[in-house]
Scaffold this active site. Structure first.
Site, PDB file in Angstrom:
ATOM      1  N   HIS A 197       0.954  -1.261   0.131  1.00  0.00           N
ATOM      2  CA  HIS A 197      -0.100   0.040  -0.075  1.00  0.00           C
ATOM      3  C   HIS A 197       0.833   1.191  -0.030  1.00  0.00           C
ATOM      4  O   HIS A 197       0.408   2.324  -0.364  1.00  0.00           O
ATOM      5  CB  HIS A 197      -0.950  -0.020   1.165  1.00  0.00           C
ATOM      6  CG  HIS A 197      -1.922  -1.171   1.222  1.00  0.00           C
ATOM      7  ND1 HIS A 197      -2.788  -1.628   0.210  1.00  0.00           N
ATOM      8  CD2 HIS A 197      -1.890  -1.777   2.258  1.00  0.00           C
ATOM      9  CE1 HIS A 197      -3.083  -2.533   0.669  1.00  0.00           C
ATOM     10  NE2 HIS A 197      -2.967  -2.902   2.043  1.00  0.00           N
ATOM     11  N   HIS A 230       2.179   8.869   0.031  1.00  0.00           N
ATOM     12  CA  HIS A 230       1.469   8.755  -0.800  1.00  0.00           C
ATOM     13  C   HIS A 230       1.663   9.517  -2.277  1.00  0.00           C
ATOM     14  O   HIS A 230       2.055  10.663  -2.114  1.00  0.00           O
ATOM     15  CB  HIS A 230       0.047   9.303  -0.233  1.00  0.00           C
ATOM     16  CG  HIS A 230      -0.136   8.496   0.906  1.00  0.00           C
ATOM     17  ND1 HIS A 230      -1.194   7.376   0.870  1.00  0.00           N
ATOM     18  CD2 HIS A 230      -0.155   8.695   2.331  1.00  0.00           C
ATOM     19  CE1 HIS A 230      -1.512   6.912   2.086  1.00  0.00           C
ATOM     20  NE2 HIS A 230      -0.895   7.880   2.925  1.00  0.00           N
ATOM     21  N   HIS A 233       5.071   7.415   6.223  1.00  0.00           N
ATOM     22  CA  HIS A 233       5.128   6.829   4.934  1.00  0.00           C
ATOM     23  C   HIS A 233       4.562   7.797   3.903  1.00  0.00           C
ATOM     24  O   HIS A 233       4.465   9.059   4.202  1.00  0.00           O
ATOM     25  CB  HIS A 233       4.050   5.641   5.039  1.00  0.00           C
ATOM     26  CG  HIS A 233       2.886   6.014   5.495  1.00  0.00           C
ATOM     27  ND1 HIS A 233       2.356   6.315   7.025  1.00  0.00           N
ATOM     28  CD2 HIS A 233       1.516   6.842   4.939  1.00  0.00           C
ATOM     29  CE1 HIS A 233       1.139   6.845   7.115  1.00  0.00           C
ATOM     30  NE2 HIS A 233       0.841   7.179   5.741  1.00  0.00           N
ATOM     31  N   HIS A 292       3.467  11.372   5.560  1.00  0.00           N
ATOM     32  CA  HIS A 292       2.624  11.276   6.854  1.00  0.00           C
ATOM     33  C   HIS A 292       3.525  11.230   7.802  1.00  0.00           C
ATOM     34  O   HIS A 292       3.895   9.675   7.696  1.00  0.00           O
ATOM     35  CB  HIS A 292       1.612  10.500   6.551  1.00  0.00           C
ATOM     36  CG  HIS A 292       0.476  11.197   5.790  1.00  0.00           C
ATOM     37  ND1 HIS A 292      -0.601  10.310   5.209  1.00  0.00           N
ATOM     38  CD2 HIS A 292       0.457  12.114   5.033  1.00  0.00           C
ATOM     39  CE1 HIS A 292      -1.378  11.176   4.395  1.00  0.00           C
ATOM     40  NE2 HIS A 292      -0.661  12.442   4.479  1.00  0.00           N
ATOM     41  N   THR A 316      -6.177   7.913   6.944  1.00  0.00           N
ATOM     42  CA  THR A 316      -6.600   7.742   5.595  1.00  0.00           C
ATOM     43  C   THR A 316      -6.792   6.304   4.914  1.00  0.00           C
ATOM     44  O   THR A 316      -6.849   6.226   3.425  1.00  0.00           O
ATOM     45  CB  THR A 316      -5.822   8.780   4.483  1.00  0.00           C
ATOM     46  OG1 THR A 316      -4.500   8.171   4.562  1.00  0.00           O
ATOM     47  CG2 THR A 316      -5.618   9.984   5.046  1.00  0.00           C
ATOM     48  N   THR A 317      -6.525   5.416   5.641  1.00  0.00           N
ATOM     49  CA  THR A 317      -6.553   4.062   5.531  1.00  0.00           C
ATOM     50  C   THR A 317      -7.476   3.275   6.247  1.00  0.00           C
ATOM     51  O   THR A 317      -7.649   3.568   7.463  1.00  0.00           O
ATOM     52  CB  THR A 317      -5.102   3.287   5.329  1.00  0.00           C
ATOM     53  OG1 THR A 317      -4.650   3.668   6.630  1.00  0.00           O
ATOM     54  CG2 THR A 317      -4.112   4.091   4.600  1.00  0.00           C
TER      55      THR A 317
END
Length: 245
Positions: free
Chosen positions: A84, A112, A110, A129, A196-197
């Site tokens: 992910h 995005h 992590h 993030h 957000t996950t």
């Protein structure tokens, strides 16, 4: 006390897309974001929540926010590719953020691509993030945007160890200066949101840095070639929330 323990357990379990959930959700097909709430009763907040992230930052309220204080001393020890995102984690979690007089610890950070939050409806190529947890289980996320430009030296050190295969990890040999992964100007936007996950837990304090860092097109290509797809959740409605600065 039981509530705090349960909240902490949920927060720690949902900081990142965990490998245990990798078969249940994703960013494409039947497991894509619009279906997250249908995949498990644990994910229902993704569908029914009223304070979800990410958001578009456009109209804001001036509130003269106080500066946050951070002490980032420990370098990340491991890079994980969980299918992910690419996540950096620590051995001792000694990096701290002081916000509103309370101390939290940096658990991981992590990435995005493209950015999840947008500024005046504009995506950035990459968003980082930094996820912190407080003793009571509350979560604060510092979001840093990256725009195309000069290569980023600290990311270059990380990218040397990008795990190519899903569910693989690589130890980080070089020291990473985490402070260099924050802009010099620490002004920010603040709002209340969610992870957000999945499970999209709410009550997360978001600090989105106003000033982006740079990343080269080659560095961006390195990341996207490993993840293979966009890994940003679509924008969520504000439902009357305020963004303050």
């Amino acid at each position: 006390m039981k509530l705090h323990i349960a909240k902490t357990a949920i927060a720690m379990a949902s900081l990142v897309p965990l490998l245990a959930w990798s078969a249940h959700w994703g960013y494409e097909g039947k497991g894509s974001p619009e279906h997250w709430g249908e995949l498990s009763s644990e994910f229902i907040t993704c569908q029914n929540g009223k304070n979800q992230s990410p958001i578009n930052i456009d109209k804001t309220l001036t509130a003269h926010l106080t500066s946050f204080e951070y002490h980032y001393r420990e370098s990340p020890a491991l890079l994980l590719n969980n299918g992910h995102t690419i996540q950096a984690s620590f051995l001792h979690n000694t990096n701290t953020l002081i916000l509103d007089g309370e101390t939290s610890h940096l658990q991981q950070f992590h990435f995005h691509a493209p950015s999840e939050n947008t500024i005046h409806s504009q995506h950035y190529p990459l968003e980082m993030h930094l996820v912190h947890t407080f003793a009571n289980g509350d979560i604060a996320v510092i979001a840093v945007m990256f725009e195309l430009g000069a290569a980023n030296q600290e990311l270059a050190e990380l990218w040397q160890k990008l795990p190519i295969k899903v569910e693989s990890s690589e130890p980080i040999q070089h020291r990473i200066d985490l402070a260099a992964l924050l802009p010099v100007d620490k002004s920010y936007w603040r709002f209340s949101g969610s992870l957000t996950t999945p499970p999209c837990s709410e009550g997360v304090t978001w600090l989105v840095m106003k000033h982006p860092l740079t990343i080269s097109s080659e560095q961006l290509a390195q990341f996207t070639s490993v993840i293979h797809h966009n890994n940003n959740r679509p924008l969520q409605p504000l439902h009357g929330r305020l963004v303050v600065e």
